[in-house]
Write a protein that holds these residues in place. Structure first.
Motif, PDB file in Angstrom:
ATOM      1  N   TYR A  85       2.144  -0.791 -13.489  1.00 24.91           N
ATOM      2  CA  TYR A  85       1.269   0.375 -13.658  1.00 24.91           C
ATOM      3  C   TYR A  85       1.594   1.498 -12.669  1.00 24.91           C
ATOM      4  CZ  TYR A  85      -1.526  -2.754 -16.537  1.00 24.91           C
ATOM      5  OH  TYR A  85      -1.941  -3.620 -17.511  1.00 24.91           O
TER       6      TYR A  85
ATOM      7  N   ASP B 280       0.854  -1.187   0.000  1.00 27.13           N
ATOM      8  CA  ASP B 280       0.000   0.000   0.000  1.00 27.13           C
ATOM      9  C   ASP B 280       0.887   1.233   0.000  1.00 27.13           C
ATOM     10  OD1 ASP B 280      -1.706   2.130   0.572  1.00 27.13           O
ATOM     11  OD2 ASP B 280      -3.110   0.829   1.619  1.00 27.13           O
TER      12      ASP B 280
ATOM     13  N   GLU C 221       6.818  -7.534 -12.128  1.00 22.81           N
ATOM     14  CA  GLU C 221       5.500  -7.466 -12.760  1.00 22.81           C
ATOM     15  C   GLU C 221       4.384  -8.127 -11.953  1.00 22.81           C
ATOM     16  OE1 GLU C 221       5.875  -8.997 -16.681  1.00 22.81           O
ATOM     17  OE2 GLU C 221       6.921  -7.220 -17.447  1.00 22.81           O
ATOM     18  N   ASP C 222       4.718  -9.057 -11.075  1.00 27.61           N
ATOM     19  CA  ASP C 222       3.683  -9.780 -10.335  1.00 27.61           C
ATOM     20  C   ASP C 222       3.386  -9.185  -8.958  1.00 27.61           C
ATOM     21  OD1 ASP C 222       3.369 -11.654 -12.396  1.00 27.61           O
ATOM     22  OD2 ASP C 222       5.063 -12.844 -11.657  1.00 27.61           O
ATOM     23  N   VAL C 223       4.090  -8.126  -8.590  1.00 19.90           N
ATOM     24  CA  VAL C 223       3.867  -7.499  -7.285  1.00 19.90           C
ATOM     25  C   VAL C 223       2.549  -6.733  -7.308  1.00 19.90           C
ATOM     26  CG1 VAL C 223       4.722  -5.808  -5.620  1.00 19.90           C
ATOM     27  CG2 VAL C 223       6.332  -7.337  -6.786  1.00 19.90           C
ATOM     28  N   ARG C 224       1.679  -7.027  -6.334  1.00 16.37           N
ATOM     29  CA  ARG C 224       0.401  -6.318  -6.221  1.00 16.37           C
ATOM     30  C   ARG C 224       0.587  -5.086  -5.357  1.00 16.37           C
ATOM     31  NH1 ARG C 224      -3.511  -7.359  -9.651  1.00 16.37           N
ATOM     32  NH2 ARG C 224      -4.866  -6.354  -8.114  1.00 16.37           N
ATOM     33  N   MET C 225      -0.014  -3.978  -5.775  1.00 20.47           N
ATOM     34  CA  MET C 225       0.111  -2.723  -5.051  1.00 20.47           C
ATOM     35  C   MET C 225      -1.256  -2.081  -4.905  1.00 20.47           C
ATOM     36  SD  MET C 225       3.564  -1.155  -6.786  1.00 20.47           S
ATOM     37  CE  MET C 225       4.025  -0.351  -5.259  1.00 20.47           C
ATOM     38  N   SER C 226      -1.349  -1.137  -3.971  1.00 21.02           N
ATOM     39  CA  SER C 226      -2.574  -0.347  -3.847  1.00 21.02           C
ATOM     40  C   SER C 226      -2.186   1.083  -3.524  1.00 21.02           C
ATOM     41  CB  SER C 226      -3.482  -0.902  -2.747  1.00 21.02           C
ATOM     42  OG  SER C 226      -2.880  -0.757  -1.475  1.00 21.02           O
TER      43      SER C 226
ATOM     44  N   SER D  88      -6.200  -0.668  -6.622  1.00 16.10           N
ATOM     45  CA  SER D  88      -5.333  -1.832  -6.633  1.00 16.10           C
ATOM     46  C   SER D  88      -4.808  -2.065  -8.048  1.00 16.10           C
ATOM     47  CB  SER D  88      -6.101  -3.065  -6.151  1.00 16.10           C
ATOM     48  OG  SER D  88      -5.271  -4.214  -6.162  1.00 16.10           O
ATOM     49  N   PHE D  89      -3.522  -2.377  -8.151  1.00 13.00           N
ATOM     50  CA  PHE D  89      -2.915  -2.565  -9.468  1.00 13.00           C
ATOM     51  C   PHE D  89      -1.608  -3.343  -9.311  1.00 13.00           C
ATOM     52  CE2 PHE D  89      -1.637   1.401  -7.540  1.00 13.00           C
ATOM     53  CZ  PHE D  89      -0.259   1.407  -7.670  1.00 13.00           C
ATOM     54  N   LYS D  90      -1.042  -3.762 -10.436  1.00 10.78           N
ATOM     55  CA  LYS D  90       0.238  -4.441 -10.419  1.00 10.78           C
ATOM     56  C   LYS D  90       1.370  -3.433 -10.644  1.00 10.78           C
ATOM     57  CE  LYS D  90      -0.980  -9.183 -11.562  1.00 10.78           C
ATOM     58  NZ  LYS D  90      -0.685 -10.361 -12.435  1.00 10.78           N
TER      59      LYS D  90
END
Length: 237
Positions: A164, A2, A148-153, A159-161
């Motif tokens: 982006y 986050d 590229e596979d890390v999830r973020m917010s 929420s996006f990868k």
């Protein structure tokens, strides 16, 4: 991850600034220190921003060479926008230096030098005076493409990868009143570096080209960064 909560958590109780500062890898620490001291100098009227901005004529006609470097050190006066850029500068500069470039300091310095050179060539055509934000966006772009596979917010809402992230940052920067051009330059240069460093070698290997790598630090840079022995082992292997 986050982004909003991470920025807020940096000011939490019991935060040991010196321990945090000394844990930052050397290149990232030097850049952060230079940027902070430059902004502090301007805030205290020790330095004038007018002596820092990028100006092709002043640099090459009047010999004010320092502007080639100070344009990457000034992020505006102390404000929310300044904190925003300092956070992303330290975080993603550090993540790159400790991640993809761990033990490859010369390659990391070469990445920064490439970014500075490319942005310096572009700046006169787009009337950009301060390029620190562009360099930050470049590093964020490269980190995002390598994770590229890390999830973020963002602020716990969006929420996006990781790839982006630069575009989310670009949108937030625009909301703060900053022009699109500065950050777009960073994304463009970051994409160019990513291709030359990570995509081109794969293509060259498949097609059997003689020049396998373009972004290879010279021996002198390896020696200056203390990675000469490691580079020799890589070439021998």
């Amino acid at each position: 991850m986050d982004v909003g909560n991470a920025m807020a958590g940096a000011g939490g109780a019991g935060f040991d600034f010196m321990s945090w500062y000394m844990e930052i890898p050397v290149v990232s620490r030097l850049y952060f220190t230079g940027a902070f001291l430059t902004t502090a100098g301007c805030a205290l009227d020790i330095i004038s921003p007018f002596s820092l901005y990028f100006n092709w004529d002043l640099i090459f006609s009047q010999g004010q060479i320092w502007r080639l470097f100070t344009t990457y050190l000034f992020f505006g006066m102390f404000s929310i926008d300044f904190l925003f850029h300092m956070y992303f500068l330290v975080r993603y500069c550090r993540l790159l230096e400790e991640g993809d470039f761990r033990g490859r300091t010369a390659n990391f310095v070469l990445m920064l030098m490439f970014g500075i050179a490319m942005m310096t060539l572009v700046a006169p055509f787009v009337s950009v005076h301060f390029l620190g934000s562009s360099l930050t966006f470049m590093m964020t772009y490269v980190w995002g493409r390598r994770n590229e596979d890390v999830r973020m917010s963002f602020l716990g809402v969006l929420s996006f990868k990781a790839p982006y992230l630069p575009w989310v940052m670009l949108g937030f920067s625009v909301l703060l009143g900053n022009p699109v051009t500065i950050d777009a330059i960073g994304i463009l240069v970051g994409h160019t570096y990513y291709f030359l460093e990570y995509v081109y070698p794969v293509i060259a290997e498949i097609r059997g080209w003689k020049l396998k790598r373009i972004m290879e630090p010279p021996t002198l840079l390896h020696w200056m960064c203390g990675t000469y022995d490691g580079a020799m082992h890589v070439h021998q292997d």
